[in-house]
Design a protein around this motif. Sequence first.
Motif, PDB file in Angstrom:
ATOM      1  N   ARG A 146      23.367  67.278  30.349  1.00 46.07           N
ATOM      2  CA  ARG A 146      23.709  68.685  30.586  1.00 46.07           C
ATOM      3  C   ARG A 146      23.832  68.952  32.084  1.00 46.07           C
ATOM      4  O   ARG A 146      24.719  69.673  32.531  1.00 46.07           O
ATOM      5  CB  ARG A 146      22.642  69.595  29.982  1.00 46.07           C
ATOM      6  N   GLY A 147      22.900  68.363  32.849  1.00 46.18           N
ATOM      7  CA  GLY A 147      22.919  68.564  34.295  1.00 46.18           C
ATOM      8  C   GLY A 147      24.156  67.992  34.946  1.00 46.18           C
ATOM      9  O   GLY A 147      24.761  68.621  35.823  1.00 46.18           O
ATOM     10  N   THR A 148      24.572  66.817  34.525  1.00 51.71           N
ATOM     11  CA  THR A 148      25.769  66.203  35.109  1.00 51.71           C
ATOM     12  C   THR A 148      27.030  66.950  34.673  1.00 51.71           C
ATOM     13  O   THR A 148      27.950  67.155  35.470  1.00 51.71           O
ATOM     14  CB  THR A 148      25.879  64.712  34.718  1.00 51.71           C
ATOM     15  N   ASP A 149      27.066  67.391  33.408  1.00 51.05           N
ATOM     16  CA  ASP A 149      28.227  68.131  32.907  1.00 51.05           C
ATOM     17  C   ASP A 149      28.400  69.460  33.641  1.00 51.05           C
ATOM     18  O   ASP A 149      29.523  69.914  33.879  1.00 51.05           O
ATOM     19  CB  ASP A 149      28.093  68.395  31.406  1.00 51.05           C
ATOM     20  N   ALA A 150      27.271  70.074  34.023  1.00 50.29           N
ATOM     21  CA  ALA A 150      27.325  71.365  34.702  1.00 50.29           C
ATOM     22  C   ALA A 150      27.528  71.220  36.203  1.00 50.29           C
ATOM     23  O   ALA A 150      27.723  72.216  36.906  1.00 50.29           O
ATOM     24  CB  ALA A 150      26.044  72.150  34.426  1.00 50.29           C
ATOM     25  N   GLY A 151      27.452  69.990  36.696  1.00 52.58           N
ATOM     26  CA  GLY A 151      27.599  69.757  38.126  1.00 52.58           C
ATOM     27  C   GLY A 151      26.334  70.004  38.910  1.00 52.58           C
ATOM     28  O   GLY A 151      26.339  70.001  40.148  1.00 52.58           O
ATOM     29  N   ASP A 152      25.206  70.207  38.209  1.00 56.67           N
ATOM     30  CA  ASP A 152      23.924  70.438  38.875  1.00 56.67           C
ATOM     31  C   ASP A 152      23.235  69.131  39.260  1.00 56.67           C
ATOM     32  O   ASP A 152      22.264  69.138  40.020  1.00 56.67           O
ATOM     33  CB  ASP A 152      22.988  71.240  37.968  1.00 56.67           C
ATOM     34  N   MET A 153      23.720  68.023  38.692  1.00 59.22           N
ATOM     35  CA  MET A 153      23.153  66.711  38.981  1.00 59.22           C
ATOM     36  C   MET A 153      24.293  65.759  39.331  1.00 59.22           C
ATOM     37  O   MET A 153      25.462  66.032  39.037  1.00 59.22           O
ATOM     38  CB  MET A 153      22.367  66.176  37.780  1.00 59.22           C
ATOM     39  N   ARG A 154      23.939  64.648  39.947  1.00 53.79           N
ATOM     40  CA  ARG A 154      24.934  63.664  40.374  1.00 53.79           C
ATOM     41  C   ARG A 154      25.822  63.232  39.213  1.00 53.79           C
ATOM     42  O   ARG A 154      25.337  62.942  38.118  1.00 53.79           O
ATOM     43  CB  ARG A 154      24.232  62.437  40.939  1.00 53.79           C
ATOM     44  N   GLY A 155      27.105  63.172  39.476  1.00 56.17           N
ATOM     45  CA  GLY A 155      28.041  62.789  38.442  1.00 56.17           C
ATOM     46  C   GLY A 155      27.990  61.318  38.082  1.00 56.17           C
ATOM     47  O   GLY A 155      28.461  60.925  37.019  1.00 56.17           O
ATOM     48  N   ASP A 156      27.414  60.489  38.980  1.00 53.44           N
ATOM     49  CA  ASP A 156      27.374  59.058  38.718  1.00 53.44           C
ATOM     50  C   ASP A 156      26.058  58.618  38.070  1.00 53.44           C
ATOM     51  O   ASP A 156      25.791  57.417  37.954  1.00 53.44           O
ATOM     52  CB  ASP A 156      27.599  58.269  40.008  1.00 53.44           C
ATOM     53  N   LEU A 157      25.241  59.579  37.657  1.00 53.47           N
ATOM     54  CA  LEU A 157      24.002  59.211  36.963  1.00 53.47           C
ATOM     55  C   LEU A 157      24.316  58.514  35.641  1.00 53.47           C
ATOM     56  O   LEU A 157      25.263  58.881  34.948  1.00 53.47           O
ATOM     57  CB  LEU A 157      23.160  60.452  36.653  1.00 53.47           C
ATOM     58  N   VAL A 158      23.513  57.532  35.300  1.00 50.24           N
ATOM     59  CA  VAL A 158      23.560  56.948  33.958  1.00 50.24           C
ATOM     60  C   VAL A 158      22.354  57.536  33.226  1.00 50.24           C
ATOM     61  O   VAL A 158      21.213  57.104  33.461  1.00 50.24           O
ATOM     62  CB  VAL A 158      23.474  55.408  34.007  1.00 50.24           C
ATOM     63  N   PRO A 159      22.548  58.558  32.399  1.00 55.70           N
ATOM     64  CA  PRO A 159      21.424  59.302  31.830  1.00 55.70           C
ATOM     65  C   PRO A 159      20.366  58.437  31.145  1.00 55.70           C
ATOM     66  O   PRO A 159      19.163  58.666  31.324  1.00 55.70           O
ATOM     67  CB  PRO A 159      22.109  60.243  30.825  1.00 55.70           C
ATOM     68  N   GLU A 160      20.816  57.440  30.360  1.00 55.57           N
ATOM     69  CA  GLU A 160      19.850  56.611  29.621  1.00 55.57           C
ATOM     70  C   GLU A 160      18.923  55.848  30.575  1.00 55.57           C
ATOM     71  O   GLU A 160      17.705  55.823  30.397  1.00 55.57           O
ATOM     72  CB  GLU A 160      20.582  55.631  28.699  1.00 55.57           C
ATOM     73  N   GLU A 161      19.502  55.228  31.593  1.00 55.75           N
ATOM     74  CA  GLU A 161      18.693  54.449  32.537  1.00 55.75           C
ATOM     75  C   GLU A 161      17.849  55.369  33.417  1.00 55.75           C
ATOM     76  O   GLU A 161      16.685  55.075  33.711  1.00 55.75           O
ATOM     77  CB  GLU A 161      19.600  53.576  33.406  1.00 55.75           C
ATOM     78  N   THR A 162      18.428  56.485  33.830  1.00 51.17           N
ATOM     79  CA  THR A 162      17.711  57.415  34.695  1.00 51.17           C
ATOM     80  C   THR A 162      16.515  58.019  33.982  1.00 51.17           C
ATOM     81  O   THR A 162      15.427  58.153  34.565  1.00 51.17           O
ATOM     82  CB  THR A 162      18.652  58.541  35.176  1.00 51.17           C
ATOM     83  N   ALA A 163      16.684  58.382  32.721  1.00 53.96           N
ATOM     84  CA  ALA A 163      15.580  58.952  31.947  1.00 53.96           C
ATOM     85  C   ALA A 163      14.431  57.954  31.822  1.00 53.96           C
ATOM     86  O   ALA A 163      13.259  58.311  31.981  1.00 53.96           O
ATOM     87  CB  ALA A 163      16.075  59.370  30.564  1.00 53.96           C
ATOM     88  N   GLN A 164      14.767  56.696  31.540  1.00 49.67           N
ATOM     89  CA  GLN A 164      13.732  55.660  31.449  1.00 49.67           C
ATOM     90  C   GLN A 164      12.976  55.538  32.780  1.00 49.67           C
ATOM     91  O   GLN A 164      11.748  55.462  32.803  1.00 49.67           O
ATOM     92  CB  GLN A 164      14.367  54.308  31.095  1.00 49.67           C
ATOM     93  N   MET A 165      13.728  55.538  33.876  1.00 49.22           N
ATOM     94  CA  MET A 165      13.092  55.364  35.181  1.00 49.22           C
ATOM     95  C   MET A 165      12.212  56.548  35.547  1.00 49.22           C
ATOM     96  O   MET A 165      11.150  56.379  36.157  1.00 49.22           O
ATOM     97  CB  MET A 165      14.161  55.128  36.249  1.00 49.22           C
ATOM     98  N   ILE A 166      12.631  57.747  35.168  1.00 54.50           N
ATOM     99  CA  ILE A 166      11.814  58.932  35.466  1.00 54.50           C
ATOM    100  C   ILE A 166      10.479  58.854  34.742  1.00 54.50           C
ATOM    101  O   ILE A 166       9.411  59.075  35.330  1.00 54.50           O
ATOM    102  CB  ILE A 166      12.575  60.215  35.079  1.00 54.50           C
ATOM    103  N   VAL A 167      10.529  58.522  33.454  1.00 46.71           N
ATOM    104  CA  VAL A 167       9.290  58.409  32.671  1.00 46.71           C
ATOM    105  C   VAL A 167       8.412  57.293  33.228  1.00 46.71           C
ATOM    106  O   VAL A 167       7.195  57.449  33.381  1.00 46.71           O
ATOM    107  CB  VAL A 167       9.614  58.169  31.179  1.00 46.71           C
ATOM    108  N   GLU A 168       9.029  56.161  33.552  1.00 48.99           N
ATOM    109  CA  GLU A 168       8.269  55.027  34.089  1.00 48.99           C
ATOM    110  C   GLU A 168       7.657  55.357  35.449  1.00 48.99           C
ATOM    111  O   GLU A 168       6.543  54.926  35.762  1.00 48.99           O
ATOM    112  CB  GLU A 168       9.169  53.800  34.198  1.00 48.99           C
ATOM    113  N   LEU A 169       8.371  56.135  36.252  1.00 48.60           N
ATOM    114  CA  LEU A 169       7.850  56.506  37.567  1.00 48.60           C
ATOM    115  C   LEU A 169       6.628  57.401  37.434  1.00 48.60           C
ATOM    116  O   LEU A 169       5.627  57.229  38.152  1.00 48.60           O
ATOM    117  CB  LEU A 169       8.939  57.223  38.368  1.00 48.60           C
TER     118      LEU A 169
END
Length: 202
Positions: A146-169
């Motif tokens: 939703r964030g990338t679609d709205a332009g509020d987040m980086r367009g080059d994010l890979v949501p699946e990998e980023t979500a995993q990394m956020i939780v792991e962090l």
Amino acid sequence: MSDGPRKPTRIETTAKRRQQILEAAIMCFLETGYHQTGVRDIANRAGVSLGNLYNHFPGKHDVLVEIAALERAELVPFIDGLGQPRAAMTLLENFVKAYAKYLAVPENVILGLEITSEAIRKPDIARLFLDNRNALVTALVKVLRRGTDAGDMRGDLVPEETAQMIVELIEGSAYRSVLDNVPMRQLRGSLLDFILAAVRPD
């Protein structure tokens, strides 16, 4: 005229005894470790006979299955929070704060480590806890999309990998908090700043 207090039903009594045994098992795992805990230790801690314990849990493995169900219930508020109709960055910020606060409780981290060590050896246990984690990650992926679609987040994010990394962090910071004896509240600010900076558009 009152007939006095209502007697608990058999179902209520059984549920209470089961919860009593489960709580005793968790305390034993926290104090001495999963592998160092025997079913007799759990029975003694719960104040029940071995036979009574086996009526509820055939073994320690079954206790972990129940703990997985409890963990899933504890994750529901985080998953529901991520599904609210609010701005994606707001949802992400609220999630990071809330999940970090949840993991600020050392017992949650220690129990997680004990479970992880057993899950490595038992694929069925691993699957239960991975399913819990995947439900949380999936909810976070939707927010990032939703964030990338709205332009509020980086367009080059890979949501699946980023979500995993956020939780792991967040979880890794909680482990550090326990190992270094640093209160999680001291790490939350930098943790939040790092995650938000990583997803914001350039």
